[in-house]
Design a protein around this motif. Structure first.
Motif, mmCIF file in Angstrom:
data_model
loop_
_atom_site.group_PDB
_atom_site.id
_atom_site.type_symbol
_atom_site.label_atom_id
_atom_site.label_comp_id
_atom_site.label_asym_id
_atom_site.label_seq_id
_atom_site.Cartn_x
_atom_site.Cartn_y
_atom_site.Cartn_z
ATOM 1 N N ARG A 1 12.333 1.176 -7.881
ATOM 2 C CA ARG A 1 11.648 1.648 -9.095
ATOM 3 C C ARG A 1 10.676 2.752 -8.714
ATOM 4 N N GLY B 1 5.165 -2.627 -12.498
ATOM 5 C CA GLY B 1 5.343 -3.539 -11.360
ATOM 6 C C GLY B 1 4.347 -3.338 -10.236
ATOM 7 N N GLY B 2 4.295 -4.379 -9.391
ATOM 8 C CA GLY B 2 3.293 -4.425 -8.331
ATOM 9 C C GLY B 2 3.454 -3.348 -7.269
ATOM 10 N N LEU B 3 4.695 -3.016 -6.961
ATOM 11 C CA LEU B 3 4.920 -2.038 -5.892
ATOM 12 C C LEU B 3 4.334 -0.679 -6.282
ATOM 13 N N ASN C 1 17.973 -9.215 -7.504
ATOM 14 C CA ASN C 1 17.177 -10.125 -8.345
ATOM 15 C C ASN C 1 17.643 -11.573 -8.322
ATOM 16 N N TRP D 1 15.760 -12.057 -4.263
ATOM 17 C CA TRP D 1 14.485 -12.555 -4.826
ATOM 18 C C TRP D 1 14.399 -14.069 -4.662
ATOM 19 N N ASP E 1 10.701 -2.463 0.280
ATOM 20 C CA ASP E 1 11.196 -3.701 -0.328
ATOM 21 C C ASP E 1 12.645 -4.091 -0.036
ATOM 22 N N TYR E 2 12.939 -5.353 -0.487
ATOM 23 C CA TYR E 2 14.221 -6.020 -0.237
ATOM 24 C C TYR E 2 15.404 -5.283 -0.855
ATOM 25 N N HIS E 3 15.171 -4.513 -1.933
ATOM 26 C CA HIS E 3 16.293 -3.774 -2.533
ATOM 27 C C HIS E 3 16.920 -2.839 -1.502
ATOM 28 N N HIS F 1 7.370 -6.149 0.065
ATOM 29 C CA HIS F 1 6.260 -6.564 -0.813
ATOM 30 C C HIS F 1 6.331 -8.046 -1.159
ATOM 31 N N THR F 2 7.475 -8.675 -0.945
ATOM 32 C CA THR F 2 7.656 -10.098 -1.268
ATOM 33 C C THR F 2 7.378 -10.932 -0.008
ATOM 34 N N ARG G 1 3.990 -11.653 -14.444
ATOM 35 C CA ARG G 1 5.302 -11.384 -15.021
ATOM 36 C C ARG G 1 5.914 -12.734 -15.338
ATOM 37 N N ARG H 1 12.948 -8.852 -16.131
ATOM 38 C CA ARG H 1 14.370 -9.095 -15.828
ATOM 39 C C ARG H 1 15.010 -10.021 -16.858
HETATM 40 O O1 F6P Z 1 7.029 -7.129 -5.007
HETATM 41 C C1 F6P Z 1 8.244 -7.039 -5.448
HETATM 42 C C2 F6P Z 1 8.550 -6.128 -6.630
HETATM 43 O O2 F6P Z 1 9.545 -5.228 -6.304
HETATM 44 C C3 F6P Z 1 7.309 -5.379 -7.108
HETATM 45 O O3 F6P Z 1 7.446 -4.054 -7.004
HETATM 46 C C4 F6P Z 1 7.198 -5.671 -8.567
HETATM 47 O O4 F6P Z 1 6.028 -6.273 -8.890
HETATM 48 C C5 F6P Z 1 8.282 -6.611 -8.882
HETATM 49 O O5 F6P Z 1 8.979 -6.901 -7.724
HETATM 50 C C6 F6P Z 1 9.019 -6.048 -10.059
HETATM 51 O O6 F6P Z 1 10.273 -5.891 -9.884
HETATM 52 P P1 F6P Z 1 11.237 -5.080 -10.815
HETATM 53 O O7 F6P Z 1 11.160 -3.653 -10.361
HETATM 54 O O8 F6P Z 1 12.523 -5.734 -10.552
HETATM 55 O O9 F6P Z 1 10.761 -5.252 -12.221
#
Ligand code: F6P
Length: 489
Positions: free
Chosen positions: A23, A43-45, A106, A110, A161-163, A185-186, A296, A334
């Motif tokens: 994102r 989102g947090g990232l 996801n 996740w 991140d994991y993606h 970030h997770t 969230r 999501r």
């Molecule tokens: O920390 C993981 C993360 O990718 C953050 O960026 C964000 O808070 C969250 O997951 C949101 O994810 P998505 O982009 O899937 O809405």
């Protein structure tokens, strides 16, 4: 191979930066006249990284999520109007994007990193999972190719991140000398839990991340999980101090807990709209005490047990009935995924039941608002007596850090499984998120706490959060990169 010592790379601190994340910092849409307009990515990232890039020589590579983003991709780049960074979008065909993001990232990654499966029943992997995996591999490859094209100025790559866990190794094949940081970030799944994944996927993810020079996590405990898993991989040797060898290349795994920008949250708190929200909520709350949560709406946040703990607190401490209100602010997340939908429905059904059983004419125990409204949450932060942050597992949890920046009189109830625990535990009331008795007692203790104690803890939390800033977070990763690239003495 270790890089050639005579090769003159500038220090990472002085290099241009290329960030990659699923994102992006902004997303583009067309207004009525067909003009492209930008909106801040959620989102947090994005929150964590947005305070970091004060430099205008940064390029941010993200997946195109809207028609506007795809239009930008055709043009090449767009400038983010706030940060002045260049934004480049990677276009991934819709079917592949569905496999990569919704299914693999996801529903599988996740879940594994947050320990969310009910392992007697889920997950089950089959041929469908293989197709999903192929989509994930191809999407990661598309990112790696886009990043390699950005390589001419010898940038530092910050892959998020994991993606994008396969990207570091893919990029290293394309650009063997690239300086790469991967940051998760997770949480990172423990070694035995990670073995739930099909073996080839687990191996590819570990090898993919290990393609970076620096593999960063939010907390020491996730670093240890990662190192325990790579220890078993053929061709890997774990050395001292978080270093590991992949063939004859040395990399390092380290914790770099994120920071939040006190300046930008206080700016939001000072806006007239935020002040209006605060006045409205103050009137709504009346003389009652306020328990707040901001999340969230998704399973890792442990929302259901939070409501059960609050119910238990009210039933065990009936004198609090009518004197406290629980405000739960959720942003949708999501929503297309069945697990998230079912979890959200369960949470709301529980609220309905608790309200029905305990409400009086003058008092409703829980108020839920589902909306994407950051300013509203910041308005509410200013008012809480206790903030409940009880995730099952969480990489860091930014709410636990944002709340105390705005509110220095409220208590923080914090899960011991949140990355933020390491930093904030001294001033928080900490809980095992699975134990609703302990959480109910912590709610009672937070609300019963003498005001002086609560303020002392609130100040301690605020000082601790402010001691860490987004630029320091970036600098510590760049320093680690310079160190690991130094040839051995
Ligand atoms: O920390 C993981 C993360 O990718 C953050 O960026 C964000 O808070 C969250 O997951 C949101 O994810 P998505 O982009 O899937 O809405």
């Amino acid at each position: 191979m270790q890089p050639d010592a005579t090769q003159a790379f500038p220090s990472a601190m002085e290099s241009t930066i290329v960030v990659a994340s699923n994102r992006g910092p902004v997303s583009f849409d067309r207004d009525r006249s067909g003009e492209l307009i930008s909106q801040r990515g959620a989102g947090g990232l994005v929150t964590a990284l947005s305070g970091v890039f004060f430099r205008d020589d940064t390029t941010w590579v993200a997946a195109a999520m809207t028609e506007g983003d795809r239009a930008v991709a055709v043009e090449g780049y767009e400038i983010d109007p706030d940060s002045h960074q260049r934004v480049r979008f990677v276009v991934i065909p819709p079917e592949r994007y569905e496999a990569y993001y919704n299914q693999m990232a996801n529903r599988i990654l996740w879940f594994v990193h947050h320990y969310l499966w009910d392992t007697a029943r889920t997950p089950t992997f089959d041929e469908h999972t293989e197709a999903t995996w192929q989509g994930f591999v191809e999407a990661n490859r598309a990112f790696a190719l886009a990043l390699a094209e950005e390589g001419d100025r010898d940038p530092v790559y910050l892959i998020q991140d994991y993606h994008l866990s396969l990207v570091p190794a893919m990029l290293r094949e394309l650009r063997p000398d690239a300086r790469i940081v991967h940051f998760t970030h997770t949480p990172f799944a423990g070694a035995t839990y990670l073995r739930i994944l099909p073996a080839h996927m687990r191996d590819a993810i570990l090898r993919g991340m290990a393609g970076a020079d620096v593999v960063g996590f939010q907390a020491r405990t996730w670093v240890e999980s990662f190192l325990l898993s790579v220890r078993d991989l053929p061709g890997f040797r774990v050395l001292r101090g978080g270093r590991f060898a992949v063939g004859d290349r040395i990399a390092t795994a380290r914790a770099f807990p994120v920071a939040v920008s006190a300046h930008s949250i206080r700016e939001t708190a000072a806006k007239p709209e935020t002040k209006r929200v605060r006045r409205e909520l103050k009137a709504w709350k009346g003389a009652a005490r306020l328990l707040l949560r901001v999340d969230r709406l998704e399973p890792s946040k442990n929302i259901l047990r939070g409501f059960l703990a609050y119910e238990l607190f009210l039933r065990s401490n009936p004198s609090w009935q009518g004197r406290v209100k629980f405000l739960a602010l959720f942003s949708p997340s999501r929503e297309a995924l069945p697990e998230y939908q079912a979890y959200g429905d369960d949470c709301l059904a529980e609220v309905e039941r608790i309200n029905k059983e305990l409400a009086t004419e003058a008092w409703q125990p829980i108020e839920v608002r589902i909306q994407e409204d950051y300013g509203y949450a910041v308005g509410a932060y200013g008012l809480y007596d206790a903030l409940l942050v009880n995730p099952v597992y969480d990489g860091m949890n930014l709410v636990a850090m944002e709340g105390p920046l705005v509110n220095r009189h409220g208590a923080l109830i914090l899960s011991r499984n949140a990355g933020a625990y390491g930093r904030l535990r001294k001033h928080a009331l900490t809980v095992n998120p699975f134990d609703i008795r302990e959480t109910a007692d912590a709610i009672r203790d937070a609300l019963d706490m003498p005001e002086e104690d609560r303020k002392r803890r609130g100040r301690g939390l605020s000082r601790t959060v402010q001691a860490h800033t987004p630029p320091l977070w970036l600098a510590s990763q760049l320093e680690a990169l310079d160190q690991v690239r130094l040839p051995p003495d």
